[in-house]
Design a protein around this motif. Structure first.
Motif, PDB file in Angstrom:
ATOM      1  N   ALA A  45     -23.889 -53.874  53.586  1.00  9.67           N
ATOM      2  CA  ALA A  45     -23.290 -53.408  54.839  1.00  9.67           C
ATOM      3  C   ALA A  45     -21.817 -53.058  54.638  1.00  9.67           C
ATOM      4  N   LEU A  46     -21.104 -53.877  53.876  1.00 10.50           N
ATOM      5  CA  LEU A  46     -19.684 -53.619  53.625  1.00 10.50           C
ATOM      6  C   LEU A  46     -19.499 -52.297  52.904  1.00 10.50           C
ATOM      7  N   HIS A  47     -20.375 -52.031  51.938  1.00 10.76           N
ATOM      8  CA  HIS A  47     -20.306 -50.761  51.205  1.00 10.76           C
ATOM      9  C   HIS A  47     -20.641 -49.586  52.126  1.00 10.76           C
ATOM     10  N   SER A  48     -21.677 -49.724  52.940  1.00 13.38           N
ATOM     11  CA  SER A  48     -22.119 -48.639  53.812  1.00 13.38           C
ATOM     12  C   SER A  48     -21.080 -48.317  54.883  1.00 13.38           C
ATOM     13  N   MET A  49     -20.430 -49.346  55.411  1.00 13.93           N
ATOM     14  CA  MET A  49     -19.457 -49.138  56.479  1.00 13.93           C
ATOM     15  C   MET A  49     -18.227 -48.373  56.009  1.00 13.93           C
ATOM     16  N   SER A  50     -17.980 -48.378  54.707  1.00 15.03           N
ATOM     17  CA  SER A  50     -16.827 -47.651  54.171  1.00 15.03           C
ATOM     18  C   SER A  50     -17.100 -46.155  54.035  1.00 15.03           C
ATOM     19  N   ARG A  51     -18.351 -45.744  54.206  1.00 11.12           N
ATOM     20  CA  ARG A  51     -18.698 -44.328  54.087  1.00 11.12           C
ATOM     21  C   ARG A  51     -18.195 -43.561  55.313  1.00 11.12           C
ATOM     22  N   PRO A  52     -17.670 -42.353  55.123  1.00 11.53           N
ATOM     23  CA  PRO A  52     -17.135 -41.586  56.257  1.00 11.53           C
ATOM     24  C   PRO A  52     -18.248 -41.018  57.135  1.00 11.53           C
ATOM     25  N   ALA A  53     -17.889 -40.693  58.369  1.00 14.94           N
ATOM     26  CA  ALA A  53     -18.837 -40.058  59.280  1.00 14.94           C
ATOM     27  C   ALA A  53     -19.166 -38.658  58.769  1.00 14.94           C
ATOM     28  N   LYS A  54     -20.444 -38.283  58.891  1.00 12.36           N
ATOM     29  CA  LYS A  54     -20.831 -36.938  58.466  1.00 12.36           C
ATOM     30  C   LYS A  54     -22.152 -36.560  59.130  1.00 12.36           C
ATOM     31  N   GLY A  55     -22.374 -35.239  59.249  1.00 12.34           N
ATOM     32  CA  GLY A  55     -23.617 -34.743  59.811  1.00 12.34           C
ATOM     33  C   GLY A  55     -23.906 -35.331  61.175  1.00 12.34           C
ATOM     34  N   ARG A  56     -25.107 -35.847  61.345  1.00 13.99           N
ATOM     35  CA  ARG A  56     -25.518 -36.428  62.621  1.00 13.99           C
ATOM     36  C   ARG A  56     -24.974 -37.846  62.797  1.00 13.99           C
ATOM     37  N   HIS A  57     -24.420 -38.434  61.752  1.00 20.28           N
ATOM     38  CA  HIS A  57     -23.834 -39.781  61.837  1.00 20.28           C
ATOM     39  C   HIS A  57     -22.394 -39.651  62.343  1.00 20.28           C
TER      40      HIS A  57
END
Length: 303
Positions: A45-57
């Motif tokens: 979760a910590l790794h995923s939360m650091s990903r930037p917003a993109k596309g439909r997310h």
């Protein structure tokens, strides 16, 4: 590192529990296994939360934290049920126990889980996943302490039911911990207002800002770890210019950031027409009749 240590130890503890016929020790090993799962999911979760917003997310991946915490809490409740059923069965069919093995293995478990819980405590205040993982580890330390006590009773009194009693206590503690995390994760997924924010207080703060007539359709929710969002409609008095509205909105956003740590606020301005609407969510404006003269439209706070 914590994940590898926990996985290795829970394997060792399960073997020791089988060798000593201790359900409490096996239960503690199962709890340790769920801890390993919690640590792994927290890292993901910590790794995923650091990903930037993109596309439909468009919100990014902040909600992954709540989803993994929800899974962790559900796993805790399932484990608690299995341990409780095993303990009830052990009351009916007691087995001979090796108290010495229970004591020494459980002591190692107390030490290991306490050290890991202390290491996680720093992030627990700001992260639901870290808090869930810390609760797992602290719960294991307490559970292991109970196994030590059961081992001492078995070793020096021969009362084998102590093992089943401690197993039931472990199950109850695990279930209680799981329900707390489950409720908090559910609040985020249901977009409830964060516990530390009162919507009525937020609305009152906005109303106190000069030039604001009223506020309605106010919503406040949490997207992820420590990220509270707000949206609302703000009514302005008749004749307020667009430039003035823009200045007041900036003032509102600054006050929300300063007083409530809300960095993302969507504020829709409305000029006087909003004051004629008669049924809006929690806060709205309505006509205010004057019995001795022509009706004058003004803002009234309805609670």
């Amino acid at each position: 590192m914590s994940l590898a240590v926990t996985l290795s130890f829970c394997t060792f503890e399960a073997i020791a529990g089988k060798a000593s016929h201790s359900l409490a020790l096996v239960s503690d090993a199962g709890h340790n296994l769920s801890d390993a799962l919690a640590l792994g999911l927290a890292a993901y979760a910590l790794h995923s939360m650091s990903r930037p917003a993109k596309g439909r997310h468009t919100y990014g991946f902040q909600r992954i934290s709540a989803l993994t915490a929800l899974f962790n809490a559900s796993a805790l409740i399932v484990i608690a049920i299995l341990i409780g059923l095993g303990a009830l069965e052990r009351f009916q069919h007691p087995q001979p126990l090796a108290g010495n093995i229970m004591i020494w293995v459980a002591l190692i478990s107390v030490l290991m889980n306490t050290l890991i819980a202390v290491a996680l405590a720093g992030d627990a205040k700001n992260s639901l996943n870290s808090r869930a993982a810390m609760i797992h580890m602290a719960g294991d330390a307490i559970s292991a302490a109970g196994v030590v006590a059961a081992g001492i009773v078995v070793r020096y009194t021969g009362w084998g039911y102590a093992d089943a009693v401690v197993s039931l206590l472990i199950a109850a503690f695990i279930a209680w911990s799981g329900v707390g995390v489950l409720r908090e994760a559910g609040d985020i997924l249901m977009e409830k207002a964060p516990r530390h924010l009162d919507p009525a207080e937020l609305a009152a703060t906005i109303r106190e800002i000069p030039s604001v007539c009223n506020v309605h359709d106010l919503h406040v929710w949490t997207v992820g770890e420590g990220r509270s969002f707000l949206s609302c409609h703000v009514a302005f008095a008749a004749g307020t210019s667009l430039d003035a509205c823009s200045s007041v909105i900036n003032n509102i956003a600054g006050q929300l950031r300063k007083s409530f740590s809300i960095d993302h606020a969507t504020i829709q301005p409305e000029i006087v027409g909003a004051c004629e609407m008669a049924s809006l969510n929690a806060f709205y404006c309505a006509p205010e009749p004057k019995p001795t003269q022509a009706h004058h439209h003004g803002c009234t706070h309805h609670h």
